[in-house]
Design a protein around this motif. Structure first.
Motif, PDB file in Angstrom:
ATOM      1  N   ALA A 272       0.900  -1.021  -0.052  1.00  0.00           N
ATOM      2  CA  ALA A 272      -0.092  -0.037   0.030  1.00  0.00           C
ATOM      3  C   ALA A 272       1.018   1.199  -0.028  1.00  0.00           C
ATOM      4  O   ALA A 272       1.833   1.302   0.717  1.00  0.00           O
ATOM      5  CB  ALA A 272      -0.931  -0.070   1.346  1.00  0.00           C
ATOM      6  N   ARG A 273       0.824   2.054  -0.984  1.00  0.00           N
ATOM      7  CA  ARG A 273       1.620   3.247  -1.188  1.00  0.00           C
ATOM      8  C   ARG A 273       0.877   4.589  -1.457  1.00  0.00           C
ATOM      9  O   ARG A 273      -0.194   4.262  -2.211  1.00  0.00           O
ATOM     10  CB  ARG A 273       2.806   2.943  -1.988  1.00  0.00           C
ATOM     11  N   PRO A 274       1.432   5.856  -1.125  1.00  0.00           N
ATOM     12  CA  PRO A 274       0.616   7.025  -1.657  1.00  0.00           C
ATOM     13  C   PRO A 274       1.019   6.999  -2.934  1.00  0.00           C
ATOM     14  O   PRO A 274       1.872   7.006  -3.619  1.00  0.00           O
ATOM     15  CB  PRO A 274       1.272   7.965  -0.641  1.00  0.00           C
ATOM     16  N   ASP A 275      -0.382   7.382  -3.807  1.00  0.00           N
ATOM     17  CA  ASP A 275       0.019   7.917  -5.269  1.00  0.00           C
ATOM     18  C   ASP A 275       0.199   9.587  -5.199  1.00  0.00           C
ATOM     19  O   ASP A 275       0.617  10.187  -4.285  1.00  0.00           O
ATOM     20  CB  ASP A 275      -1.280   7.640  -6.139  1.00  0.00           C
ATOM     21  N   SER A 276       0.042   9.959  -6.508  1.00  0.00           N
ATOM     22  CA  SER A 276       0.800  11.384  -6.550  1.00  0.00           C
ATOM     23  C   SER A 276      -0.123  12.266  -5.697  1.00  0.00           C
ATOM     24  O   SER A 276       0.383  13.406  -5.552  1.00  0.00           O
ATOM     25  CB  SER A 276       0.991  11.811  -8.228  1.00  0.00           C
ATOM     26  N   THR A 277      -1.378  12.025  -5.565  1.00  0.00           N
ATOM     27  CA  THR A 277      -2.210  13.077  -4.858  1.00  0.00           C
ATOM     28  C   THR A 277      -2.297  12.786  -3.227  1.00  0.00           C
ATOM     29  O   THR A 277      -2.958  13.645  -2.566  1.00  0.00           O
ATOM     30  CB  THR A 277      -3.457  12.782  -5.257  1.00  0.00           C
ATOM     31  N   GLY A 278      -1.263  11.635  -2.848  1.00  0.00           N
ATOM     32  CA  GLY A 278      -1.248  11.462  -1.288  1.00  0.00           C
ATOM     33  C   GLY A 278      -2.173  10.215  -1.048  1.00  0.00           C
ATOM     34  O   GLY A 278      -2.244   9.965   0.369  1.00  0.00           O
ATOM     35  N   ASP A 279      -3.056   9.903  -1.804  1.00  0.00           N
ATOM     36  CA  ASP A 279      -4.122   8.982  -1.556  1.00  0.00           C
ATOM     37  C   ASP A 279      -3.365   7.601  -1.661  1.00  0.00           C
ATOM     38  O   ASP A 279      -2.442   7.255  -2.281  1.00  0.00           O
ATOM     39  CB  ASP A 279      -5.161   8.894  -2.738  1.00  0.00           C
ATOM     40  N   THR A 280      -3.943   6.753  -0.621  1.00  0.00           N
ATOM     41  CA  THR A 280      -3.401   5.379  -0.622  1.00  0.00           C
ATOM     42  C   THR A 280      -3.787   4.460  -1.762  1.00  0.00           C
ATOM     43  O   THR A 280      -4.981   4.345  -1.808  1.00  0.00           O
ATOM     44  CB  THR A 280      -3.449   4.756   0.737  1.00  0.00           C
ATOM     45  N   ARG A 281      -2.836   3.641  -2.147  1.00  0.00           N
ATOM     46  CA  ARG A 281      -3.253   2.899  -3.310  1.00  0.00           C
ATOM     47  C   ARG A 281      -2.574   1.389  -3.104  1.00  0.00           C
ATOM     48  O   ARG A 281      -1.415   1.525  -2.790  1.00  0.00           O
ATOM     49  CB  ARG A 281      -2.766   3.295  -4.737  1.00  0.00           C
ATOM     50  N   LEU A 282      -3.326   0.343  -3.480  1.00  0.00           N
ATOM     51  CA  LEU A 282      -2.487  -0.902  -3.496  1.00  0.00           C
ATOM     52  C   LEU A 282      -1.909  -1.102  -4.515  1.00  0.00           C
ATOM     53  O   LEU A 282      -2.653  -0.644  -5.831  1.00  0.00           O
ATOM     54  CB  LEU A 282      -3.516  -2.197  -3.467  1.00  0.00           C
ATOM     55  N   VAL A 283      -0.644  -1.441  -4.840  1.00  0.00           N
ATOM     56  CA  VAL A 283       0.181  -1.653  -6.082  1.00  0.00           C
ATOM     57  C   VAL A 283       0.634  -2.897  -5.949  1.00  0.00           C
ATOM     58  O   VAL A 283       1.425  -3.458  -5.004  1.00  0.00           O
ATOM     59  CB  VAL A 283       1.521  -0.764  -6.014  1.00  0.00           C
ATOM     60  N   ALA A 284       0.577  -3.604  -7.233  1.00  0.00           N
ATOM     61  CA  ALA A 284       0.940  -5.069  -7.035  1.00  0.00           C
ATOM     62  C   ALA A 284       2.089  -5.030  -8.292  1.00  0.00           C
ATOM     63  O   ALA A 284       1.937  -4.519  -9.282  1.00  0.00           O
ATOM     64  CB  ALA A 284       0.010  -6.022  -7.710  1.00  0.00           C
ATOM     65  N   TYR A 285       3.306  -5.534  -7.780  1.00  0.00           N
ATOM     66  CA  TYR A 285       4.396  -5.864  -8.656  1.00  0.00           C
ATOM     67  C   TYR A 285       4.605  -7.285  -9.113  1.00  0.00           C
ATOM     68  O   TYR A 285       4.447  -7.934  -8.182  1.00  0.00           O
ATOM     69  CB  TYR A 285       5.809  -5.157  -7.944  1.00  0.00           C
ATOM     70  N   VAL A 286       4.448  -7.317 -10.293  1.00  0.00           N
ATOM     71  CA  VAL A 286       4.840  -8.796 -10.770  1.00  0.00           C
ATOM     72  C   VAL A 286       6.148  -8.930 -11.604  1.00  0.00           C
ATOM     73  O   VAL A 286       6.618  -8.164 -12.140  1.00  0.00           O
ATOM     74  CB  VAL A 286       3.538  -9.271 -11.529  1.00  0.00           C
ATOM     75  N   VAL A 287       6.448 -10.309 -11.386  1.00  0.00           N
ATOM     76  CA  VAL A 287       7.744 -11.005 -12.305  1.00  0.00           C
ATOM     77  C   VAL A 287       7.022 -11.553 -13.469  1.00  0.00           C
ATOM     78  O   VAL A 287       6.251 -12.762 -12.740  1.00  0.00           O
ATOM     79  CB  VAL A 287       8.872 -11.677 -11.529  1.00  0.00           C
ATOM     80  N   PRO A 288       6.962 -11.335 -14.774  1.00  0.00           N
ATOM     81  CA  PRO A 288       6.095 -12.138 -15.325  1.00  0.00           C
ATOM     82  C   PRO A 288       6.708 -13.469 -15.860  1.00  0.00           C
ATOM     83  O   PRO A 288       7.877 -13.503 -15.753  1.00  0.00           O
ATOM     84  CB  PRO A 288       5.941 -11.400 -16.756  1.00  0.00           C
ATOM     85  N   ASN A 289       5.804 -14.417 -15.991  1.00  0.00           N
ATOM     86  CA  ASN A 289       6.299 -15.688 -16.487  1.00  0.00           C
ATOM     87  C   ASN A 289       6.134 -15.702 -17.952  1.00  0.00           C
ATOM     88  O   ASN A 289       5.080 -16.138 -18.701  1.00  0.00           O
ATOM     89  CB  ASN A 289       5.340 -16.666 -15.856  1.00  0.00           C
ATOM     90  N   THR A 290       7.145 -15.166 -18.666  1.00  0.00           N
ATOM     91  CA  THR A 290       7.167 -14.853 -20.150  1.00  0.00           C
ATOM     92  C   THR A 290       6.921 -16.068 -20.982  1.00  0.00           C
ATOM     93  O   THR A 290       6.131 -16.225 -21.948  1.00  0.00           O
ATOM     94  CB  THR A 290       8.377 -14.608 -20.577  1.00  0.00           C
ATOM     95  N   ASP A 291       7.094 -17.405 -20.544  1.00  0.00           N
ATOM     96  CA  ASP A 291       6.566 -18.594 -21.314  1.00  0.00           C
ATOM     97  C   ASP A 291       5.159 -18.685 -21.300  1.00  0.00           C
ATOM     98  O   ASP A 291       4.475 -19.180 -22.356  1.00  0.00           O
ATOM     99  CB  ASP A 291       7.303 -19.908 -20.650  1.00  0.00           C
ATOM    100  N   ALA A 292       4.400 -18.504 -20.086  1.00  0.00           N
ATOM    101  CA  ALA A 292       3.238 -18.618 -20.191  1.00  0.00           C
ATOM    102  C   ALA A 292       2.365 -17.530 -20.936  1.00  0.00           C
ATOM    103  O   ALA A 292       1.295 -18.055 -21.508  1.00  0.00           O
ATOM    104  CB  ALA A 292       2.610 -18.652 -18.645  1.00  0.00           C
TER     105      ALA A 292
END
Ligand code: AMP
Length: 707
Positions: A272-292
């Motif tokens: 959970a991190r603040p966006d540019s306006t200071g509002d909290t957002r959930l952000v998911a970081y993913v490592v793609p599985n390129t084969d799939a």
């Protein structure tokens, strides 16, 4: 599961402490799946105070809330601190919300900064910070905030009536003053446990080691806290990874586990991190599985959705003056109303121009809907094949063939999705039309698949019209434009930004970068030429401003195909400081065989692109929608309507092509060619820029904005 006793205790304590009177008014705005709603409902009912129910979803709209408070003279209301922060940005709160005497915060940490902002806007109201988990009947501690304090921490106060708070170390021993420990709750407030979850209940609801009372339990909150020397409790955070977003309890690990179930994801991390306006957002970081990613099956779900569009729109019993020109479903995103017939007729005419230039005899139309194009074209064709996934649409067309004086053998109608080419002859059609339906396709891969098949069905020299494609680079500008149109003048800018963001997040339709079609040209040798065309129309509709047509031509016999003139004289609208008169004079005097002008500000979208920029750059943004409108009004005077150049070029005897600028989606390029020359198509994507000849100057990239 909470006990009636615990809830009553909580409500009676509240009345004891605050003494709500019958002449007061409480706002009920918390969705009733949240425990806060319990006191919002029952406290006024218990005491005879007035209860005002906000409209569903109203708790997220601070403009609406301020209006409601003013209209209903609300005195008491609740906010989660993050929403209070947003609400405090609302203009003229002092005049509109003078009736408010009591604001209760709970659900998340109340920061010093929000407290100070509150007191700055509300000179007479009291502010309270309450703390408690749902597992212990709403709130278990309370604190009244001081107006003049330098203490940078807002405590959560002391336990409420019949409630005990323990702050314990890992050995379940009370932590000393000012030493952090985990917060446990005891007393009447403690809930009965999680419904049908005995193991989880046993983990969190423990026997109370500090009392002799039989069966007494304490609830382990997972919150870190400490006792202050003044006898109040300070909230310090969590002992685990649980986060709060807009008052919602979130376990990022649960989201990570769900994201990781997707075959294209190798690993995921959620924060959970603040966006540019200071509002909290959930952000998911993913490592793609390129084969799939490569082996992912294409889904046909949205195509079925496309099929049901017919049911949504066409089957409405709206009377149509001309059944061969059925405009049902032509709804403006701005007004939600049917678009005027004149606009649709102009759109139809513009769509038909390149098709008629092809002198079509054998046509296959994918996604014919209620046959607007079919009824206009099929009469001149020996064969017109048409398909649509909606059986109702095909039945409609069949029913009206006689009225259109079309013989059943002349028109072949098929109910099927776009990618079904079974029984479609190869190398057969001179024209293939996929008009105003690509946005219903599930993915660009699906479109690619359909186009590859379409090319097989096309005879040499044939053309595919992909009409009404939504421009990916103008998606934000489109939503900004619609939201700005619909917004009330005093809507705060952060709410406008939020509405645009929500539309973008909820966007389900496919939008395509014009460069997609250019790339096709480079990868498929069958495609001899790709043209992107901006629409020709005096009406500034969403179709003429944010959509385009792509024309794809299949190579004719190379021996007979004319060679393309490549000697284009290029000029740059902004750097060469061109004007329409200057351009006309140049074309008249120099009479170039082929002249191109790049990066002309497009009057159809310039204002929206500027609005996008203002909304995205917080320090410079205006604060209300009215102010934003004022700032951008008149800016489109710097822009040129593409049709003005088209008309001017044609009046001088030129053939004119108009396409998007590859540099800047708010600009367009134009190419004038003598009718006796065979012009190259206007470059669509950046890499081709380098190949431009003429002025001998490399084209500088102004910016690569997307709006
Ligand atoms: P809920 O069950 O949704 O009310 O969430 C309870 C959790 O919200 C608590 O365990 C705390 O982590 C957090 N919480 C509730 N009120 C406050 C507050 N006033 N200050 C800090 N955190 C709070």
């Amino acid at each position: 599961m909470n006990s009636h006793r615990a809830v009553c205790n909580r409500l009676l304590w509240m009345q004891d402490s605050f003494g709500l009177t019958p002449d007061e008014c409480v706002l009920q705005k918390t969705p009733f799946s949240f425990d806060v709603s319990v006191w919002e409902f029952f406290w006024p009912l218990m005491t005879g105070a007035r209860l005002v129910l906000a409209r569903p979803g109203g708790h997220r709209d601070s403009h609406y809330l301020a209006e409601l408070i003013a209209a209903q003279q609300i005195s008491t209301l609740h906010f989660v601190p993050s929403m209070l922060r947003v609400f405090l940005q609302e203009p003229r709160l002092e005049e509109r919300c003078g009736s408010v005497t009591r604001v209760i915060c709970s659900g998340e940490a109340l920061t010093f900064d929000i407290q100070q902002r509150f007191f700055a806007r509300f000179s007479a109201a009291h502010l309270y910070n309450m703390y408690g988990p749902t597992e212990a009947a709403i709130d278990v501690t309370a604190w009244e905030c001081y107006r003049d304090t330098a203490d940078p921490v807002v405590p959560i106060g002391r336990p409420i009536a019949n409630t005990k708070i323990y702050i314990l170390d890992e050995h379940m021993h009370p932590a000393p003053l000012e030493v952090p420990g985990e917060l446990y709750i005891g007393g009447v407030a403690v809930g009965c446990g999680y419904h049908n979850r005995p193991r989880l209940t046993a983990e969190r609801f423990l026997p109370d080691p500090f009392t002799r009372e039989a069966g007494a339990r304490i609830y382990r909150t997972g919150d870190l806290a400490c006792w202050r020397t003044d006898g109040h409790i300070e909230y310090l955070g969590r002992t685990d990874f649980q986060v709060k977003v807009h008052g919602f309890r979130i376990e990022p690990g649960e989201i990570e586990a769900t994201v990781q179930q997707h075959p294209t994801v190798r690993a995921a991390a959620v924060v959970a991190r603040p966006d540019s306006t200071g509002d909290t957002r959930l952000v998911a970081y993913v490592v793609p599985n390129t084969d799939a990613v490569d082996s992912l099956p294409t889904t046909d779900e949205p195509v079925q959705e496309w099929g049901s569009i017919y049911d949504l729109y066409y089957r409405q019993d709206a009377p149509t003056a001309d059944p061969l020109f059925n405009t049902a479903g032509w709804i403006s995103s701005y007004t939600g109303q049917q678009m005027p017939e004149a606009e649709i007729r102009t759109w139809l005419h513009d769509t038909l121009v390149p098709v008629q230039a092809q002198q079509p005899r054998r046509v296959y139309e994918i996604g014919c809907g209620t046959g607007m194009l079919l009824f206009a074209l099929a009469g001149g064709c020996s064969e017109y094949w048409a398909s649509d996934p909606a059986g109702g649409a095909i039945a409609y067309v069949r029913q009206h063939l006689a009225q259109a004086q079309l013989a059943p053998e002349q028109v072949r109608l098929l109910v099927r999705p776009a990618d079904d080419f079974s029984d479609i002859p190869q190398g057969y059609f001179d024209t293939l039309i996929i008009n105003s339906v690509v946005h219903y396709f599930p993915t660009a891969d699906y479109l690619l698949h359909v186009l590859r098949q379409a090319f097989k069905a096309l005879a040499p020299g044939g053309m595919v019209l992909v009409g009404d494609v939504r421009n990916m680079h103008l998606l934000r500008a489109f939503h900004t434009s619609v939201q700005l149109f619909q917004a009330a003048p005093d809507l705060p800018i952060h709410q406008l930004r939020h509405r645009v963001q929500t539309q973008l997040l909820n966007e389900e339709q496919l939008t395509i970068d014009p460069a997609f079609f250019a790339a096709l040209h480079h990868t498929d040798p069958q495609i001899a030429r790709v043209e992107i065309r901006l629409k020709r129309s005096p009406y500034p509709t969403e179709h003429t401003r944010f959509r385009y047509n792509a024309l794809l031509y299949k190579a004719a016999d190379p021996a007979t195909g004319p060679a393309v003139d490549t000697g284009v004289h290029w000029r740059h609208w902004q750097e060469d400081e061109l004007t329409i008169d200057g351009l006309r004079a140049w074309l008249t005097q120099e009479q170039p065989r082929a002249a191109g002008v790049t990066d002309i500000f497009n009057a159809r979208v310039l204002t929206d692109a500027i609005a996008v920029n203002l909304l995205l750059r917080p320090p410079h943004t205006p604060t209300t929608t009215a102010e934003l409108r004022r700032q951008i009004s008149g800016t489109n005077q710097r822009g040129i309507d593409p049709d003005r150049l088209r008309d001017m070029g044609e009046s001088l005897g030129y053939t004119v092509q108009v396409g998007w600028s590859p540099n800047d989606a708010a600009c367009f390029d134009v190419l004038f060619t003598r009718p006796d020359s065979t012009p190259p198509p206007l470059p669509i994507a950046d890499p081709q820029r380098a190949n431009r000849s003429g002025s001998g100057r490399a084209m500088p990239t102004i910016r690569s904005n997307r709006y």
